[in-house]
Scaffold this motif. Structure first.
Motif, PDB file in Angstrom:
ATOM      1  N   LYS A 189       0.844  -1.156  -0.051  1.00 21.33           N
ATOM      2  CA  LYS A 189      -0.052   0.077  -0.226  1.00 21.33           C
ATOM      3  C   LYS A 189       0.914   1.201  -0.105  1.00 21.33           C
ATOM      4  N   CYS A 190       2.002   1.156  -0.173  1.00 21.34           N
ATOM      5  CA  CYS A 190       3.124   2.448   0.122  1.00 21.34           C
ATOM      6  C   CYS A 190       3.968   2.244  -0.858  1.00 21.34           C
ATOM      7  N   TRP A 191       4.293   3.243  -1.711  1.00 23.36           N
ATOM      8  CA  TRP A 191       5.566   3.439  -2.597  1.00 23.36           C
ATOM      9  C   TRP A 191       5.964   4.656  -2.641  1.00 23.36           C
ATOM     10  N   THR A 192       7.221   4.942  -3.293  1.00 26.33           N
ATOM     11  CA  THR A 192       7.728   6.386  -3.694  1.00 26.33           C
ATOM     12  C   THR A 192       7.764   6.649  -5.180  1.00 26.33           C
ATOM     13  N   LYS A 193       7.704   7.897  -5.318  1.00 26.24           N
ATOM     14  CA  LYS A 193       7.931   8.597  -6.744  1.00 26.24           C
ATOM     15  C   LYS A 193       8.388   9.902  -6.732  1.00 26.24           C
ATOM     16  N   ASP A 194       9.682  10.052  -7.469  1.00 25.21           N
ATOM     17  CA  ASP A 194      10.235  11.273  -7.348  1.00 25.21           C
ATOM     18  C   ASP A 194      10.592  11.710  -5.976  1.00 25.21           C
ATOM     19  N   CYS A 196       8.960  11.525  -3.377  1.00 31.41           N
ATOM     20  CA  CYS A 196       7.565  11.495  -2.477  1.00 31.41           C
ATOM     21  C   CYS A 196       7.127  10.234  -2.179  1.00 31.41           C
ATOM     22  N   VAL A 197       6.335  10.206  -0.985  1.00 28.36           N
ATOM     23  CA  VAL A 197       5.872   9.022  -0.328  1.00 28.36           C
ATOM     24  C   VAL A 197       4.253   8.930  -0.753  1.00 28.36           C
ATOM     25  N   PHE A 198       3.836   7.814  -1.235  1.00 29.88           N
ATOM     26  CA  PHE A 198       2.377   7.741  -1.539  1.00 29.88           C
ATOM     27  C   PHE A 198       1.811   6.517  -0.703  1.00 29.88           C
ATOM     28  N   VAL A 199       0.794   6.855  -0.197  1.00 30.10           N
ATOM     29  CA  VAL A 199      -0.031   5.661   0.627  1.00 30.10           C
ATOM     30  C   VAL A 199      -1.487   5.586   0.027  1.00 30.10           C
ATOM     31  N   LEU A 200      -1.921   4.343   0.041  1.00 27.73           N
ATOM     32  CA  LEU A 200      -3.146   4.027  -0.311  1.00 27.73           C
ATOM     33  C   LEU A 200      -3.951   3.466   0.973  1.00 27.73           C
ATOM     34  N   ALA A 201      -4.662   4.589   1.352  1.00 25.95           N
ATOM     35  CA  ALA A 201      -5.357   4.313   2.581  1.00 25.95           C
ATOM     36  C   ALA A 201      -6.626   3.390   2.554  1.00 25.95           C
ATOM     37  N   LEU A 205      -8.649   6.106  -0.899  1.00 23.13           N
ATOM     38  CA  LEU A 205      -7.995   7.201  -1.382  1.00 23.13           C
ATOM     39  C   LEU A 205      -6.252   7.316  -1.351  1.00 23.13           C
ATOM     40  N   ARG A 206      -5.628   7.857  -2.329  1.00 24.80           N
ATOM     41  CA  ARG A 206      -4.363   7.898  -2.423  1.00 24.80           C
ATOM     42  C   ARG A 206      -3.713   9.117  -1.864  1.00 24.80           C
ATOM     43  N   HIS A 207      -2.739   8.949  -0.857  1.00 20.81           N
ATOM     44  CA  HIS A 207      -2.228  10.144  -0.137  1.00 20.81           C
ATOM     45  C   HIS A 207      -0.978  10.463  -0.429  1.00 20.81           C
ATOM     46  N   HIS A 208      -0.663  11.936  -0.446  1.00 19.39           N
ATOM     47  CA  HIS A 208       0.698  12.071  -0.991  1.00 19.39           C
ATOM     48  C   HIS A 208       1.387  12.718   0.412  1.00 19.39           C
ATOM     49  N   ILE A 209       2.466  11.913   0.911  1.00 20.51           N
ATOM     50  CA  ILE A 209       3.228  12.592   2.158  1.00 20.51           C
ATOM     51  C   ILE A 209       4.595  12.657   2.058  1.00 20.51           C
ATOM     52  N   SER A 211       6.535  13.586   5.212  1.00 22.79           N
ATOM     53  CA  SER A 211       7.119  13.920   6.936  1.00 22.79           C
ATOM     54  C   SER A 211       6.123  13.169   7.517  1.00 22.79           C
ATOM     55  N   GLN A 212       6.999  12.997   8.886  1.00 23.69           N
ATOM     56  CA  GLN A 212       5.878  12.175   9.933  1.00 23.69           C
ATOM     57  C   GLN A 212       4.876  13.075  10.200  1.00 23.69           C
ATOM     58  N   GLN A 213       4.943  14.299  10.268  1.00 22.66           N
ATOM     59  CA  GLN A 213       3.665  15.112  10.631  1.00 22.66           C
ATOM     60  C   GLN A 213       2.473  14.921   9.540  1.00 22.66           C
ATOM     61  N   ASP A 214       2.827  14.955   8.190  1.00 21.20           N
ATOM     62  CA  ASP A 214       1.832  14.383   7.314  1.00 21.20           C
ATOM     63  C   ASP A 214       1.188  13.115   7.423  1.00 21.20           C
ATOM     64  N   LEU A 215       1.981  12.309   7.886  1.00 21.09           N
ATOM     65  CA  LEU A 215       1.577  10.909   7.960  1.00 21.09           C
ATOM     66  C   LEU A 215       0.531  10.853   9.287  1.00 21.09           C
ATOM     67  N   ASP A 216       0.905  11.647  10.546  1.00 23.38           N
ATOM     68  CA  ASP A 216       0.072  11.804  11.559  1.00 23.38           C
ATOM     69  C   ASP A 216      -1.065  12.415  11.046  1.00 23.38           C
ATOM     70  N   LYS A 217      -1.194  13.258  10.430  1.00 23.68           N
ATOM     71  CA  LYS A 217      -2.467  14.011   9.851  1.00 23.68           C
ATOM     72  C   LYS A 217      -3.354  13.239   9.142  1.00 23.68           C
ATOM     73  N   MET A 218      -2.796  12.215   8.270  1.00 26.92           N
ATOM     74  CA  MET A 218      -3.425  11.207   7.467  1.00 26.92           C
ATOM     75  C   MET A 218      -4.006  10.198   8.490  1.00 26.92           C
ATOM     76  N   LEU A 219      -3.257   9.699   9.388  1.00 33.18           N
ATOM     77  CA  LEU A 219      -4.002   8.702  10.222  1.00 33.18           C
ATOM     78  C   LEU A 219      -5.108   9.393  10.971  1.00 33.18           C
ATOM     79  N   GLN A 220      -5.098  10.534  11.388  1.00 33.62           N
ATOM     80  CA  GLN A 220      -6.197  11.318  12.134  1.00 33.62           C
ATOM     81  C   GLN A 220      -7.391  11.365  11.111  1.00 33.62           C
ATOM     82  N   MET A 221      -7.206  11.658   9.968  1.00 38.59           N
ATOM     83  CA  MET A 221      -8.361  11.865   9.070  1.00 38.59           C
ATOM     84  C   MET A 221      -8.742  10.417   8.817  1.00 38.59           C
TER      85      MET A 221
END
Length: 250
Positions: A189-194, A196-201, A205-209, A211-221
């Motif tokens: 569910k996770c990969w990188t491109k250029d 950037c880290v992409f996560v399929l939640a 939805l595909r999320h672009h993160i 930093s750890q702060q971005d990941l924390d926000k995505m987990l909260q959402m």
């Protein structure tokens, strides 16, 4: 980050420093003038101290946010400098090997890019100290041309089943974020491109993160959007209810 942005941040920090000093000096002066404070004075000092405490906490939060902005910009700059660098993992290591030839052989034979040659490589080397185990060290190689880099990168699917893998040369911050995301959502569910880290939640939805702060926000959402499972009561049919009633009378 532009020089103007850095100057604005420096001025902001300087103003906070001046305000800290003034507030602390005024507060200390009032305490020194109060030899035997009355109850009203004590309450007033407690209120002012609480206000000053809130001010300091808010100021520290501002400083923390500014540091995060600077850190993010530095990380972006460093990642851009690595955009043409790739890593090869699992390539057998031999004594007196010529790394550039090893890379060319791997790319031509495994990735089927017949026109790839040493002239496309800017620099290359094994990472870390000489291996003390049978596990080979990763190979870092930087390419001269972005187009060639992309051809090599997108051909990495041909490495499946060979024991060799390819990855981008992420910054430490992004690498840690990528590993944390894989641990949370799974490797597939996770990969990188250029860079950037992409996560399929789980919500699809595909999320672009980045930093750890971005990941924390995505987990909260994701937690807020998680559907609540409602278990509906099972209603027995009329025939079953009749049988149950008859059995109860016996």
């Amino acid at each position: 980050m532009s020089q103007l942005s850095l100057e604005v941040m420096a001025n902001s920090v300087k103003k906070l420093e001046v305000m800290f000093t003034q507030q602390m000096d005024e507060f200390k002066g009032r305490i020194d003038k109060t030899a035997s404070p009355s109850r009203a004075t004590t309450c007033s000092l407690a209120t002012e101290f609480s206000t000053f405490k809130d001010f300091i906490i808010g100021a520290l939060q501002i400083l923390q946010n500014q540091l995060q902005v600077i850190s993010s910009e530095v990380d972006n700059i460093e990642m851009r400098s690595r955009r043409k660098i790739l890593l090869l993992h699992g390539v057998p290591e031999a004594n007196n090997e010529i790394i550039s030839e090893v890379i060319v052989q791997t790319v031509v034979q495994k990735l089927k890019l017949d026109h790839f040659n040493k002239s496309a490589i800017s620099r290359c080397h094994r990472m870390g100290r000489a291996a003390t185990t049978d596990k080979p060290r990763p190979i870092l190689f930087k390419l001269l041309d972005t187009e060639v880099r992309n051809k090599v990168w997108f051909a990495k699917t041909d490495l499946k089943g060979t024991g060799i893998t390819m990855s981008e040369f992420l910054t430490k911050s992004r690498h840690d974020t990528f590993m944390a995301a894989r641990q949370r959502f799974g490797i597939s569910k996770c990969w990188t491109k250029d860079g950037c880290v992409f996560v399929l939640a789980p919500d699809g939805l595909r999320h672009h993160i980045s930093s750890q702060q971005d990941l924390d926000k995505m987990l909260q959402m994701s937690a807020k959007k998680a559907p609540v499972r409602v278990v509906e009561p099972v209603v027995a049919s009329r025939s079953r209810r009749a049988l149950a009633t008859a059995a109860a009378k016996k």
